[in-house]
Design an enzyme around this catalytic site. Structure first.
Site, PDB file in Angstrom:
ATOM      1  N   CYS A 115       0.797  -1.221   0.000  1.00  0.00           N
ATOM      2  CA  CYS A 115       0.000   0.000   0.000  1.00  0.00           C
ATOM      3  C   CYS A 115       0.828   1.267   0.000  1.00  0.00           C
ATOM      4  O   CYS A 115       1.424   1.592  -0.998  1.00  0.00           O
ATOM      5  CB  CYS A 115      -0.998  -0.011   1.150  1.00  0.00           C
ATOM      6  SG  CYS A 115      -2.163  -1.376   1.018  1.00  0.00           S
ATOM      7  N   CYS A 197      -5.853  -6.772  -2.808  1.00  0.00           N
ATOM      8  CA  CYS A 197      -4.902  -7.842  -3.080  1.00  0.00           C
ATOM      9  C   CYS A 197      -5.260  -9.107  -2.288  1.00  0.00           C
ATOM     10  O   CYS A 197      -5.839  -9.043  -1.213  1.00  0.00           O
ATOM     11  CB  CYS A 197      -3.494  -7.384  -2.711  1.00  0.00           C
ATOM     12  SG  CYS A 197      -2.936  -5.968  -3.683  1.00  0.00           S
ATOM     13  N   CYS A 219      -5.586   2.661   1.466  1.00  0.00           N
ATOM     14  CA  CYS A 219      -4.239   2.208   1.121  1.00  0.00           C
ATOM     15  C   CYS A 219      -3.252   3.356   0.971  1.00  0.00           C
ATOM     16  O   CYS A 219      -2.066   3.133   0.769  1.00  0.00           O
ATOM     17  CB  CYS A 219      -4.266   1.395  -0.176  1.00  0.00           C
ATOM     18  SG  CYS A 219      -4.833   2.325  -1.610  1.00  0.00           S
TER      19      CYS A 219
END
Length: 227
Positions: A115, A197, A219
Site C-alpha cells: 500500500c 490484493c 491504502c
C-alpha cells in the site's frame, strides 16, 4: 483546465439529495473527458469500474475513448481479478496501461508491506503529467469517503479529481450492471464488497474486508479526503 461545470461539485451531501446518480455520472465524466489523454481512470476491476468504463466509452462522439485507463499491478491480485481484467479488455476494447508495483524480492504479504509506499509510488507514476484523475469513490463506502464531491481539486498533485459515482449506492451499481450485462468481478458474488490484493482482502461489507483484522480502511491513495 478547470471544469466548465465545476458547480456540480457542490451537490447536496445528505441521503435525501436531489442529485440524479445517472446524470451526475454522465456529466462528471464529460467534464473529465475534456482533458483527453491528460485524464486518467485508475482501474481496479471492481464493480465501480464496470460502470465507469461502460459510461465513459459511450460519451458523445467517442470523447471518452481518449482517456487513459491505468491499473496498478501489485503481483498479488486475485485470479478472479485477472480474469475480470481480460473480460474488460474483451468487452470494452480498451487498452489498459499497467503500472507494475510488484516486488519479486519481497512479495506483498500484508498491509505492513504494501500500500502506502509501493502503491502510492505507482499512483504518482500513473498520474505523471495528468490534469484529471477519475476514481470510483462513493460516499456510501465509508466515513473516509462520506464527503466526497463529484469534482474536487487535488492541490497536492495539482490536478482535478473526478468522483462520478460519489452519489451512487450499491443498488444503483448492480442495477446498471445487470441492465447492461456488464462484466464484473465474480468475487463480489462471494461477499467481497471491496476487492484489493489476495493476501489482505477477505469478504466483508463496505471496505471492512480490505485489510481484515486491522483498522486500516485506505491504502494511501485517497487519504486527502478523510474528514
Amino acid at each position: 483546465m478547470p471544469p466548465l461545470n465545476s458547480h456540480i461539485a457542490d451537490a447536496p451531501a445528505t441521503a435525501g439529495s436531489q442529485v440524479d446518480p445517472a446524470l451526475s455520472l454522465t456529466h462528471t465524466l464529460r467534464e473529465a473527458a475534456r482533458h483527453g489523454e491528460r485524464a486518467v481512470l485508475l482501474c481496479s476491476f471492481q464493480k465501480e469500474e464496470s460502470v465507469l468504463l461502460d459510461e465513459l466509452l459511450q460519451l458523445d462522439q467517442g470523447t471518452g475513448g481518449t482517456v487513459r485507463v491505468v491499473t496498478i499491478d501489485t503481483g498479488v491480485l486475485f485470479p478472479e481479478t485477472l480474469a475480470t481484467w481480460r473480460a474488460f479488455e474483451e468487452r470494452f476494447g480498451v487498452k489498459i496501461e499497467v503500472q507494475d508495483a510488484s516486488s519479486s524480492g519481497a512479495p506483498w504479504s500484508g498491509p505492513e508491506h504494501c500500500c502506502s509506499t509501493a502503491k502510492v509510488a505507482a499512483l504518482e507514476a500513473s498520474l505523471d503529467g495528468a490534469e484529471g484523475w477519475i476514481t470510483g469513490i462513493r460516499r456510501e463506502q465509508g466515513p473516509t469517503r462520506a464527503n466526497a464531491e463529484l469534482i474536487e481539486r487535488d492541490e497536492k498533485r495539482g490536478l482535478w479529481k473526478y468522483n462520478p459515482l460519489a452519489h451512487w449506492t450499491d443498488k444503483d451499481l448492480w442495477r446498471r450492471i445487470h441492465e447492461r450485462g456488464l462484466p464484473y468481478n465474480p468475487l463480489h458474488d462471494q461477499g467481497y464488497e471491496s476487492i484489493g490484493c489476495a493476501p489482505c482482502t477477505k469478504p466483508g461489507a463496505g471496505r471492512e474486508g480490505r485489510w481484515a483484522g486491522t483498522e486500516k480502511t485506505e491504502c494511501g491513495l485517497h487519504v486527502e479526503i478523510v474528514s
